[in-house]
Design an enzyme around this catalytic site. Structure first.
Site, PDB file in Angstrom:
ATOM      1  CB  SER A  92       1.288 -22.542 -18.022  1.00 40.88           C
ATOM      2  OG  SER A  92       2.036 -22.571 -19.213  1.00 40.88           O
ATOM      3  CG  HIS A 195      -0.495 -24.286 -22.868  1.00 37.47           C
ATOM      4  ND1 HIS A 195       0.174 -25.343 -22.300  1.00 37.47           N
ATOM      5  CD2 HIS A 195      -0.045 -23.164 -22.242  1.00 37.47           C
ATOM      6  CE1 HIS A 195       0.981 -24.886 -21.361  1.00 37.47           C
ATOM      7  NE2 HIS A 195       0.881 -23.566 -21.323  1.00 37.47           N
TER       8      HIS A 195
END
Length: 307
Positions: A92, A195
């Site tokens: 991430s 996300h």
């Protein structure tokens, strides 16, 4: 082959920067990063409480700054005859740290970009109340099908039988009440459905805000969260960084790629712990070191020497 792993949001804990500030160069770097991020990262990494550093706008710059400091300290401590690292990857927001480590972004560009990313994602999260939960266990395809039946989206495929899903709070509550047989659902303390499609406005913001960044081609092997493949173009990797905020993190595929490449050790940068934990399940038998404080650097150097 040693892979450097850069953790993502959720790895930070109150006071975790304290030990790093004992080093003058790290202290100077963190002061500069604070100016570039428009945040007092030294304060947030030493005295701010858990709720404060959980804020997306604070957490992301804090994590990237810590990772850069830890990587620079590791590189500085390496003996002159040490073998080069086999590659680097981030989870991430940790992909920004990895982009710095691979030479794609300067530390200044990394801090500027993560600051834009943090604000963009925080604002996107504020438009619709959403959250995330971890689903442990179960067949991956069956888990994905089950969570989609609640209108939820898979956000992080973490490997080792863990998928993080995201969406509306009521849907997450229903999932907790009706988990797939053989799985366990754990709510996460995060501010939004990162996300996923809920972050499309953040992706668009970043695409516009990042036009002044000039990424360089990597000088170190780097893999992408998009699909676990190696990326040889700095521009391509940077484009994937922008799109990544609204697409799932495929850390499972990254670990598969490490295995295929012949990984023999993994070193996780500060604030460390999460990715070494995943590696114990997804890369069984591969030795790991988590660099939480400067006191962990000798263990990392020992692992490198063993290679």
């Amino acid at each position: 082959m040693i892979v450097i792993a850069c953790p993502g949001q959720g790895s930070q804990t109150p006071g975790f920067l304290d030990p790093w500030l004992q080093d003058a160069s790290a202290k100077d770097a963190l002061a500069r990063f604070s100016d570039e991020a428009g945040l007092d990262l030294v304060k947030h990494g030493t005295v701010s409480d858990a709720d404060t550093i959980r804020d997306t706008a604070v957490a992301q710059p804090l994590i990237v700054a810590a990772g850069i400091v830890a990587l620079d300290a590791l590189r500085k401590a390496l003996p002159a005859d040490a073998a080069p690292f086999g590659g680097i990857a981030g989870h991430s927001v940790g992909e920004i740290t990895a982009a710095y480590g691979a030479g794609i972004l300067s530390d200044s560009d990394a801090m500027s970009f993560v600051s834009e990313r943090a604000v963009a994602m925080a604002e996107a999260a504020a438009t619709t109340p959403t959250g995330m939960s971890a689903v442990l266990g179960g067949d991956q395809d069956a888990v994905v099908a089950h969570v989609r039946s609640f209108g939820l989206e898979p956000a992080n495929y973490n490997g080792g039988g863990q998928i993080v899903v995201a969406g509306a709070h009521d849907a997450l509550a229903r999932l907790a009440d009706e988990p797939l047989k053989g799985t366990r659902v754990i709510p996460l303390q995060v501010a939004g459905a990162f996300h996923t499609s809920y972050m499309e406005s953040a992706r668009d913001w970043l695409a516009g805000a990042s036009r002044t960044v000039e990424p360089q081609d990597p000088t170190l092997r780097i893999w992408t969260n998009h699909d676990g493949t190696e990326v040889a173009s700095g521009t391509a990797f940077f484009d994937l960084l922008i799109g990544q905020v609204a697409s799932p993190v495929r850390w499972d595929l990254c670990m598969d790629a490490f295995s295929a490449a012949g990984i023999t050790g993994l070193i996780e940068l500060a604030p460390a712990g999460a990715l070494t934990g995943l590696a114990r399940r997804g890369l069984k038998g591969v030795p790991t070191v988590a660099i939480k404080t400067p006191d962990d650097l000798p263990a990392a150097l020992d692992l490198i020497a063993q290679q």
